[in-house]
Scaffold this active site. Structure first.
Site, PDB file in Angstrom:
ATOM      1  N   HIS A  24       3.482   5.719  -0.793  1.00 35.11           N
ATOM      2  CA  HIS A  24       4.884   6.119  -0.603  1.00 35.11           C
ATOM      3  C   HIS A  24       5.579   6.574  -1.896  1.00 35.11           C
ATOM      4  O   HIS A  24       6.627   6.081  -2.298  1.00 35.11           O
ATOM      5  CB  HIS A  24       5.712   5.059   0.149  1.00 35.11           C
ATOM      6  CG  HIS A  24       5.708   3.653  -0.380  1.00 35.11           C
ATOM      7  ND1 HIS A  24       6.040   3.341  -1.668  1.00 35.11           N
ATOM      8  CD2 HIS A  24       5.448   2.482   0.235  1.00 35.11           C
ATOM      9  CE1 HIS A  24       5.975   2.029  -1.822  1.00 35.11           C
ATOM     10  NE2 HIS A  24       5.612   1.490  -0.691  1.00 35.11           N
ATOM     11  N   HIS A  78       3.422 -11.370   4.109  1.00 38.41           N
ATOM     12  CA  HIS A  78       4.238 -10.177   3.856  1.00 38.41           C
ATOM     13  C   HIS A  78       4.078  -9.217   5.035  1.00 38.41           C
ATOM     14  O   HIS A  78       2.952  -8.947   5.460  1.00 38.41           O
ATOM     15  CB  HIS A  78       3.751  -9.523   2.552  1.00 38.41           C
ATOM     16  CG  HIS A  78       4.545  -8.355   2.105  1.00 38.41           C
ATOM     17  ND1 HIS A  78       5.859  -8.150   2.453  1.00 38.41           N
ATOM     18  CD2 HIS A  78       4.208  -7.311   1.295  1.00 38.41           C
ATOM     19  CE1 HIS A  78       6.289  -7.031   1.881  1.00 38.41           C
ATOM     20  NE2 HIS A  78       5.309  -6.504   1.190  1.00 38.41           N
ATOM     21  N   GLU A  80       5.085  -5.947   5.221  1.00 33.48           N
ATOM     22  CA  GLU A  80       4.931  -4.502   4.979  1.00 33.48           C
ATOM     23  C   GLU A  80       3.616  -4.026   5.601  1.00 33.48           C
ATOM     24  O   GLU A  80       2.607  -4.743   5.622  1.00 33.48           O
ATOM     25  CB  GLU A  80       4.990  -4.187   3.477  1.00 33.48           C
ATOM     26  CG  GLU A  80       5.138  -2.693   3.248  1.00 33.48           C
ATOM     27  CD  GLU A  80       5.558  -2.294   1.825  1.00 33.48           C
ATOM     28  OE1 GLU A  80       5.637  -3.157   0.933  1.00 33.48           O
ATOM     29  OE2 GLU A  80       5.810  -1.091   1.624  1.00 33.48           O
ATOM     30  N   ASP A  82       1.131  -2.200   5.025  1.00 37.51           N
ATOM     31  CA  ASP A  82      -0.203  -2.183   4.413  1.00 37.51           C
ATOM     32  C   ASP A  82      -0.911  -3.520   4.603  1.00 37.51           C
ATOM     33  O   ASP A  82      -2.119  -3.615   4.405  1.00 37.51           O
ATOM     34  CB  ASP A  82      -0.149  -1.780   2.926  1.00 37.51           C
ATOM     35  CG  ASP A  82       0.894  -2.518   2.121  1.00 37.51           C
ATOM     36  OD1 ASP A  82       1.908  -2.956   2.692  1.00 37.51           O
ATOM     37  OD2 ASP A  82       0.710  -2.658   0.901  1.00 37.51           O
ATOM     38  N   HIS A 145       8.417  -8.569  -2.973  1.00 35.20           N
ATOM     39  CA  HIS A 145       9.462  -7.606  -3.218  1.00 35.20           C
ATOM     40  C   HIS A 145      10.228  -7.240  -1.962  1.00 35.20           C
ATOM     41  O   HIS A 145      11.074  -6.330  -1.992  1.00 35.20           O
ATOM     42  CB  HIS A 145       8.861  -6.335  -3.853  1.00 35.20           C
ATOM     43  CG  HIS A 145       7.967  -5.560  -2.913  1.00 35.20           C
ATOM     44  ND1 HIS A 145       8.208  -4.245  -2.617  1.00 35.20           N
ATOM     45  CD2 HIS A 145       6.902  -5.912  -2.164  1.00 35.20           C
ATOM     46  CE1 HIS A 145       7.292  -3.801  -1.775  1.00 35.20           C
ATOM     47  NE2 HIS A 145       6.488  -4.790  -1.485  1.00 35.20           N
ATOM     48  N   ASP A 164       2.040  -9.502  -2.717  1.00 33.57           N
ATOM     49  CA  ASP A 164       1.999  -8.317  -3.579  1.00 33.57           C
ATOM     50  C   ASP A 164       2.053  -8.668  -5.081  1.00 33.57           C
ATOM     51  O   ASP A 164       1.652  -7.851  -5.924  1.00 33.57           O
ATOM     52  CB  ASP A 164       3.182  -7.388  -3.272  1.00 33.57           C
ATOM     53  CG  ASP A 164       2.899  -6.462  -2.095  1.00 33.57           C
ATOM     54  OD1 ASP A 164       1.723  -6.255  -1.761  1.00 33.57           O
ATOM     55  OD2 ASP A 164       3.867  -5.942  -1.526  1.00 33.57           O
ATOM     56  N   TYR A 192       1.731  -1.121 -11.680  1.00 34.44           N
ATOM     57  CA  TYR A 192       2.178  -1.746 -10.430  1.00 34.44           C
ATOM     58  C   TYR A 192       3.524  -2.447 -10.650  1.00 34.44           C
ATOM     59  O   TYR A 192       4.461  -2.307  -9.866  1.00 34.44           O
ATOM     60  CB  TYR A 192       1.098  -2.744 -10.005  1.00 34.44           C
ATOM     61  CG  TYR A 192       1.279  -3.379  -8.665  1.00 34.44           C
ATOM     62  CD1 TYR A 192       0.660  -2.859  -7.536  1.00 34.44           C
ATOM     63  CD2 TYR A 192       2.059  -4.519  -8.513  1.00 34.44           C
ATOM     64  CE1 TYR A 192       0.807  -3.455  -6.301  1.00 34.44           C
ATOM     65  CE2 TYR A 192       2.222  -5.125  -7.286  1.00 34.44           C
ATOM     66  CZ  TYR A 192       1.593  -4.593  -6.186  1.00 34.44           C
ATOM     67  OH  TYR A 192       1.744  -5.182  -4.964  1.00 34.44           O
ATOM     68  N   HIS A 225      -3.435  -6.866  -3.410  1.00 34.97           N
ATOM     69  CA  HIS A 225      -4.027  -5.592  -3.851  1.00 34.97           C
ATOM     70  C   HIS A 225      -4.838  -5.841  -5.116  1.00 34.97           C
ATOM     71  O   HIS A 225      -4.387  -6.561  -6.019  1.00 34.97           O
ATOM     72  CB  HIS A 225      -2.947  -4.558  -4.197  1.00 34.97           C
ATOM     73  CG  HIS A 225      -2.072  -4.167  -3.051  1.00 34.97           C
ATOM     74  ND1 HIS A 225      -2.494  -3.345  -2.034  1.00 34.97           N
ATOM     75  CD2 HIS A 225      -0.789  -4.473  -2.762  1.00 34.97           C
ATOM     76  CE1 HIS A 225      -1.509  -3.165  -1.169  1.00 34.97           C
ATOM     77  NE2 HIS A 225      -0.456  -3.841  -1.591  1.00 34.97           N
TER      78      HIS A 225
HETATM   79 FE1  FEO Z   1       4.752  -4.726  -0.120  1.00 33.13          FE
HETATM   80 FE2  FEO Z   1       1.419  -4.295  -0.480  1.00 33.13          FE
HETATM   81  O1  FEO Z   1       3.066  -4.309   0.426  1.00 33.13           O
END
Ligand code: FEO
Length: 394
Positions: A24, A78, A80, A82, A145, A164, A192, A225
């Site tokens: 994004h 989380h 989000e 992903d 976040h 994250d 990051y 990640h």
């Molecule tokens: Fe905030 Fe890796 O998603």
């Protein structure tokens, strides 16, 4: 890829996304991974899932460790997409006894998937669940976040599953920090932080202080990640301390865009002024030739941010507007600034650049320099002086 055991009966079961280059608007030149973890105990728990399109990797890894139907609980650290993109299909397949999430996670799950019938169990900071030999303790990390974000800590293993936080966008076949070059790992982690977490630095500071005062002992940090920190979790915690304090070096970043190279000549003259005052670490970054997320990474530890733009249609160049709108949202602090630019007739760009610096709370080290049309040797002296003034303020 295969499932990877990170502690006895605790596995990485995520997916590696080798070919993604855009997250994004954040340029991920070496891909990323979506890390999910499985703890096999009297109760078997899956922590997070993966992005849509990677379900078969997750299932492949789960089958290497256990049948998916043997999973009792899903923890959503989380929401989000992903990490939750495959959640509906996994819930359908696993039929979990419980889905653990934070209070804000519960709201976000309902707003994303519209499934009030799922077996949610809302947990708050300090709540624990017993799995058998192990315990999971939840720590809400609101706005790190997203509002829903939380960590899961397994005290018996001194393992922090950190969502994250402490992550990196880096696709690798290696899974641990001690298997890769440390400098590259920290560079990915810095990028990051600069592009995902910088805005939330005050909250990172608060969290680190709480952890230092009475928080858990941590031997392994497993983020959502990139690589797992098992050799040096302290290194990334220390780095987060520096980045969240926005500590800077005697480094200057000049971000500019130019129409017919006049503003570029000004940028080089500013660089010369900085050098005359002993600044060695200088980055000249053309806004159309450097990705906004790479520019932001250079800004992270720079003490000076100097902006240049030609005037285009009474405004700044579009690429500068892109970079500065993005940068303003991430709230870099503890810097000095300056602005410059060439123009043909109206010359508003410097005023607009100055407004961006003001909005970011970055004080100007000198008056902005404007040069009409093509600069000559004499008119460039004002840019050299601007560079010298910035260097003295650094
Ligand atoms: Fe905030 Fe890796 O998603």
């Amino acid at each position: 890829m295969t499932a990877t055991e990170i502690r006895p009966d605790i596995f990485w079961v995520g997916a590696v996304d080798w070919n993604n280059r855009d997250f994004h608007g954040y340029s991920i030149k070496k891909g990323t991974s979506y890390n999910a973890y499985l703890v096999r105990d009297e109760k078997t728990v899956l922590f997070d899932t993966v992005r849509q399109g990677f379900k078969s990797d997750l299932l492949h890894h789960l089958h290497q460790v256990t049948g998916p139907q043997k999973i009792d609980y899903i923890v959503v650290n989380h929401v989000e997409l992903d990490h939750s993109g495959c959640l509906p299909e996994l819930v359908e397949l696993i039929k979990p006894e419980k889905i653990f999430c934070s209070p804000m996670g519960h709201k976000a799950l309902l707003e994303h998937f519209h499934r009030p019938d799922w077996p949610y169990q809302v947990v708050k900071t300090g709540d624990e669940i017993k799995l058998g030999k192990r315990t999971v303790r939840f720590i809400e990390t609101r706005m790190l976040h997203w509002p829903d974000s939380m960590f899961s800590y397994i005290p018996e293993e001194k393992l922090l599953i950190s969502s994250d936080a402490f992550g990196q966008h880096w696709a690798t076949s290696e899974r641990f920090d001690d298997q890769v070059e440390e400098s590259e790992l920290l560079a990915h982690a810095a990028k990051y932080y600069a592009n995902i977490l910088l805005l939330y630095s005050p909250l990172v500071q608060k969290l680190l202080a709480e952890v230092a005062a009475n928080g858990p002992a941590v031997e392994i940090i497993a983020p959502d990640h990139g690589l797992i920190w098992r050799r040096s979790p302290g290194a990334i915690i220390d780095a987060y301390g520096r980045w969240s304090r926005q500590e800077s070096r005697r480094k200057a970043v000049i971000v500019y865009d130019t129409m017919w190279h006049s503003t570029e000549k000004m940028a080089r003259a500013v660089e010369s002024g900085l050098q005359q005052e002993g600044i060695e670490e200088i980055r000249l970054l053309h806004a159309r030739k450097n990705h906004r997320s790479d520019i932001m990474t250079e800004v992270l530890d720079a003490r000076a941010l100097i902006l240049g733009s030609a005037t285009l249609n009474n405004n700044i160049m579009p690429a500068m507007a892109d970079v500065l709108t993005y940068m303003k949202g991430l709230r870099p602090k503890e810097k000095v600034g300056a602005a410059f630019g060439s123009y043909g007739w109206s010359g508003e760009a410097v005023k607009h650049l100055q407004a961006f610096l003001d909005e970011m709370g970055i004080p100007a080290a000198g008056e902005g320099v404007r040069i009409k049309n093509v600069p000559g040797h004499d008119s460039l002296k004002a840019c050299v002086e601007l560079g010298r003034a910035v260097a003295k303020a650094m």
